[in-house]
Scaffold this motif. Structure first.
Motif, PDB file in Angstrom:
ATOM      1  N   UNK A 447      22.600  70.097  49.978  1.00 18.07           N
ATOM      2  CA  UNK A 447      23.571  70.393  48.931  1.00 18.07           C
ATOM      3  C   UNK A 447      24.208  69.065  48.528  1.00 18.07           C
ATOM      4  N   UNK A 448      23.778  68.536  47.378  1.00 19.06           N
ATOM      5  CA  UNK A 448      24.326  67.265  46.885  1.00 19.06           C
ATOM      6  C   UNK A 448      25.601  67.545  46.106  1.00 19.06           C
ATOM      7  N   UNK A 449      26.666  66.813  46.416  1.00 19.86           N
ATOM      8  CA  UNK A 449      27.962  67.062  45.789  1.00 19.86           C
ATOM      9  C   UNK A 449      28.588  65.755  45.340  1.00 19.86           C
ATOM     10  N   UNK A 484      23.733  59.503  47.092  1.00 18.89           N
ATOM     11  CA  UNK A 484      24.318  60.827  46.990  1.00 18.89           C
ATOM     12  C   UNK A 484      25.009  61.203  48.300  1.00 18.89           C
ATOM     13  N   UNK A 485      26.059  62.007  48.167  1.00 17.17           N
ATOM     14  CA  UNK A 485      26.678  62.648  49.328  1.00 17.17           C
ATOM     15  C   UNK A 485      26.016  64.017  49.481  1.00 17.17           C
ATOM     16  N   UNK A 486      25.391  64.247  50.631  1.00 21.35           N
ATOM     17  CA  UNK A 486      24.606  65.469  50.832  1.00 21.35           C
ATOM     18  C   UNK A 486      25.130  66.217  52.053  1.00 21.35           C
ATOM     19  N   UNK A 487      25.468  67.489  51.848  1.00 23.32           N
ATOM     20  CA  UNK A 487      25.763  68.390  52.954  1.00 23.32           C
ATOM     21  C   UNK A 487      24.500  69.189  53.247  1.00 23.32           C
ATOM     22  N   UNK A 494      25.792  79.746  53.662  1.00 23.79           N
ATOM     23  CA  UNK A 494      26.426  78.667  54.419  1.00 23.79           C
ATOM     24  C   UNK A 494      26.987  77.619  53.459  1.00 23.79           C
ATOM     25  N   UNK A 495      26.205  77.272  52.440  1.00 16.26           N
ATOM     26  CA  UNK A 495      26.644  76.298  51.441  1.00 16.26           C
ATOM     27  C   UNK A 495      27.831  76.837  50.640  1.00 16.26           C
TER      28      UNK A 495
END
Length: 732
Positions: A447-449, A484-487, A494-495
């Protein structure tokens, strides 16, 4: 257990501190979403006297809070603890999420508990995920029992459900999965369905009628006894088969009537050992009723049949530097060893940790040592720090009851452990210890945010840090290649919960953006380029010319720079400048903006000026030469390829292999695994498996697992590469 006597416990209610491990029972409820776990917890709390009417166990407190998203979508997304007292025992009931995305909460519940109660719906049956959890429990020998819910459904059939459970859970020995009670049915309604109004104890041959909302015991009629005989005999044989008394079976087959006290004792020992798995039935209390069907029997099973914390093997413990330490199992006077099994943030009291004490005694206001290792790859820092714990309490929904201490075998909430995270070990500050971590599922959905605004950007780092501190199944990545910041999450739900917590709990608004895969470029063949940077505009000018040759190298070679200049055409002090310019251009890319790799760049010739040549000029010339060489060459776009392993039931192997082929994957082999499953090995482009965690769950009905590791970069097919280039041009 509920079938051994006709007494009803008098001491019941909300649990406080336990005084001895033998008086504690820790049980985790396991089952798929919608099986009725939370309703069952409420029914048990009502019967135990912890609440005075149904539905008063309020999920929404510190450790057992359920977010707004759960209220909207009717999903239980967190581990919650409801402690109750029953007949002098403290029972810690751990309710786990049934949704697959929150398996980390389930694993935490299994870690904190000493026995598992599998909740299965008579209307839905046993799903693949529940079978997999059963196998996990079997692998570690955790005692288990089964409770059948939703017996009020029109097509519910307890006997059929028991057979289903025996097939699903009793692969090695179906006779080890047997009912302790049979349901009593009332009068048939207009739809032909007869509601369950009570239970018949197979061992005691007593009736337990719940039709009035109070458990009433009576003798069965003469016409009912023959109907029980077959089930009763099978149960007795199953119990005797697990007995440690080897003469018992011979005596039984010889016609001797075995005393019920002996049978109950053998049953309790077999359940506690994890070799016999009783099946029970339960239903919530009707409006105004005080007891739900089967709840007394369940509470008696938990207190009489499930093991004490002392019967659980001592955990593997080391010092923080790895030296092994021997710790006696569940000794309140031993060295302090406790584990944070759940972390949550409360808006009023800050961080709250749910802790299971395995050895020693945890006391309010103690200073403890916090050790945490092994999760640095998921955004969790390793740490060894001393912290003073705040208040100890036992939770009940939104309420907290203060405790002075928590002994080995018990669970408690600890306030204001600001550095402790889920999975960390608490120990004495002068004797720091570390427990071996439990297995965490690998998050495989990216999940890129990005921050929604400048104000959110300032709060994003702190919010993400708190988020991953609470949830070790989430991995935070600051990707240096894609910037990128990725979760990394376990699934879409969950996301969704992660985004909701960032918004509502930490006040951070984020935007979800397309996740980028780290593509690369390389030369398909040999090429040459000339870089000319000559400028004269009055005063000091710029002059640098270089000629290079570029050739491809095997994968993994990186960028190789070779100097073959002769005769001083490029002065020695400027050759590193050419290399610096070449490498800088390679990092920016030469075709679609992706880093160039796996080439050899050879400097062949060039020219310099005695006054106007400079380091900057030759850096620019080196970059220009590489771009010119790329303009005359065929450039391959390289994509990362992952080694993928999929463990899937044999029924779905064909479907999974076909799906992998459709993702441009290459199946490289299959292996037969235990439990009627197959391990499929394949190599698949990473760009094709961004949502594979979600898609595989759908393909296999939640029964498959997969893992992935980076293998290499290799050229994209031309049509795919052209599509990527077109998308890059449109984005720019």
């Amino acid at each position: 257990m509920g079938d051994k006597a006709n007494t009803h416990p008098g001491a019941a209610g909300r649990a406080t501190a336990a005084d001895h491990p033998a008086s504690v029972r820790n049980v985790v409820l396991v089952g798929h979403s919608g099986s009725g776990k939370t309703t069952l917890v409420e029914a048990l709390a009502l019967t135990a006297g912890a609440v005075n009417r149904a539905g008063r166990v309020e999920d929404g407190g510190t450790v057992s809070d359920y977010d707004d998203i759960e209220h909207r979508q009717k999903r239980s997304v967190q581990l919650s603890l409801v402690p109750v007292d029953w007949d002098g025992y403290k029972i810690n009931i751990l309710d786990t999420p049934g949704y697959a995305d929150f398996v980390g909460e389930l694993r935490a519940g299994l870690r904190a508990a000493d026995a598992a109660l599998f909740v299965v719906s008579a209307s839905d049956g046993v799903d693949g995920s529940t079978r997999m959890v059963w196998e996990e429990c079997a692998a570690v020998g955790m005692p288990r029992a089964i409770v059948v819910t939703h017996l009020e459904a029109a097509r519910a059939d307890f006997d059929e459900m028991t057979r289903t459970c025996a097939e699903a859970f009793g692969a090695d020995d179906p006779d080890a999965v047997l009912p302790l009670y049979l349901p009593l049915h009332g009068e048939q309604g207009p739809d032909g369905h007869a509601p369950v109004t009570g239970l018949t104890g197979l061992l005691s041959q007593r009736l337990f009628d719940y039709s009035t909302g109070e458990r009433k015991e009576s003798e069965p009629g003469p016409d009912q006894l023959p109907l029980l005989e077959r089930a009763r005999n099978r149960l007795i044989e199953g119990i005797i088969a697990e007995s440690e008394d080897e003469t018992l079976m011979d005596r039984y087959l010889g016609g001797e009537e075995i005393d019920i006290t002996t049978l109950v004792q053998d049953l309790e020992r077999a359940v506690a050992r994890g070799t016999f798995f009783p099946v029970l039935a339960a239903a919530p209390a009707a409006d105004g009723a005080r007891q739900g069907l089967g709840t007394v029997e369940l509470l008696e099973l938990i207190t009489g049949g499930f093991p004490t914390p002392r019967e659980r093997a001592a955990p593997t413990v080391t010092t923080p530097d790895g030296t092994a330490r021997e710790v006696k199992a569940c000794d309140p006077d031993g060295p302090l060893v406790a584990e944070v099994v759940k972390t949550a943030s409360d808006p009023y009291v800050g961080r709250v940790s749910l802790v299971r004490v395995f050895s020693g005694t945890l006391r309010a206001d103690d200073t403890v040592h916090v050790s945490g290792h092994g999760l640095a790859d998921r955004g969790h820092e390793d740490h060894d720090v001393d912290e003073r714990i705040g208040a100890l309490s036992t939770p009940f929904g939104k309420q907290q009851r203060s405790l002075t201490h928590c002994i080995a075998g018990d669970l408690a909430c600890v306030a204001k452990l600001n550095r402790a995270e889920t999975g960390d070990t608490l120990s004495a500050k002068d004797d720091p210890l570390l427990m071996a971590p439990w297995e965490m599922p690998d998050p495989l959905l990216p999940l890129a945010i990005q921050a929604h605004s400048k104000a959110d950007e300032d709060k994003l780092s702190q919010g993400l840090g708190r988020l991953v501190a609470e949830d070790p199944t989430m991995r935070l990545e600051q990707n240096q290649n894609t910037h990128q910041v990725v979760l990394w999450c376990l699934g879409e739900a969950h996301a969704d919960v992660a985004l909701e917590r960032l918004r509502n709990r930490y006040g951070v608004q984020v935007d979800v953006i397309p996740h980028k895969v780290a593509l690369r470029e390389t030369f398909a063949g040999r090429s040459a380029g000339r870089g000319r940077h000559v400028k004269q505009s009055g005063g000091h000018g710029q002059y640098a010319i270089c000629e290079i040759e570029v050739e491809p190298l095997p994968g993994g070679s990186g960028i190789e720079f070779v100097d073959k200049v002769v005769g001083g055409a490029v002065p020695r002090q400027f050759i590193p400048s050419v290399e610096k310019g070449v490498r800088a251009q390679a990092a920016r890319g030469v075709a679609a903006g992706y880093p160039l790799i796996d080439v050899r760049v050879t400097l062949l010739d060039g020219k310099a000026h005695s006054v106007d040549s400079s380091d900057a000029a030759f850096q620019t010339a080196g970059a220009l030469a590489l771009r010119e060489a790329a303009a005359d060459a065929r450039i391959h776009l390289l994509e990362p390829v992952a080694e993928v392993t999929v463990l899937v039931g044999d029924d779905y192997v064909g479907t999974v292999m076909s799906d992998l082929s459709g993702r441009r994957g290459r199946v490289v082999g299959t292996e037969q695994a235990a439990g009627g499953r197959t391990l499929v090995r394949a190599e698949v482009p990473e760009i094709e498996i961004g949502r594979y965690a979600v898609d595989l769950r759908s393909l296999s009905h939640g029964t498959a697992r997969f893992g992935r590791t980076y293998a290499r970069h290799e050229p994209m097919p031309p049509q795919v590469a052209e599509r990527i280039r077109e998308q890059t041009r449109e984005a720019s």
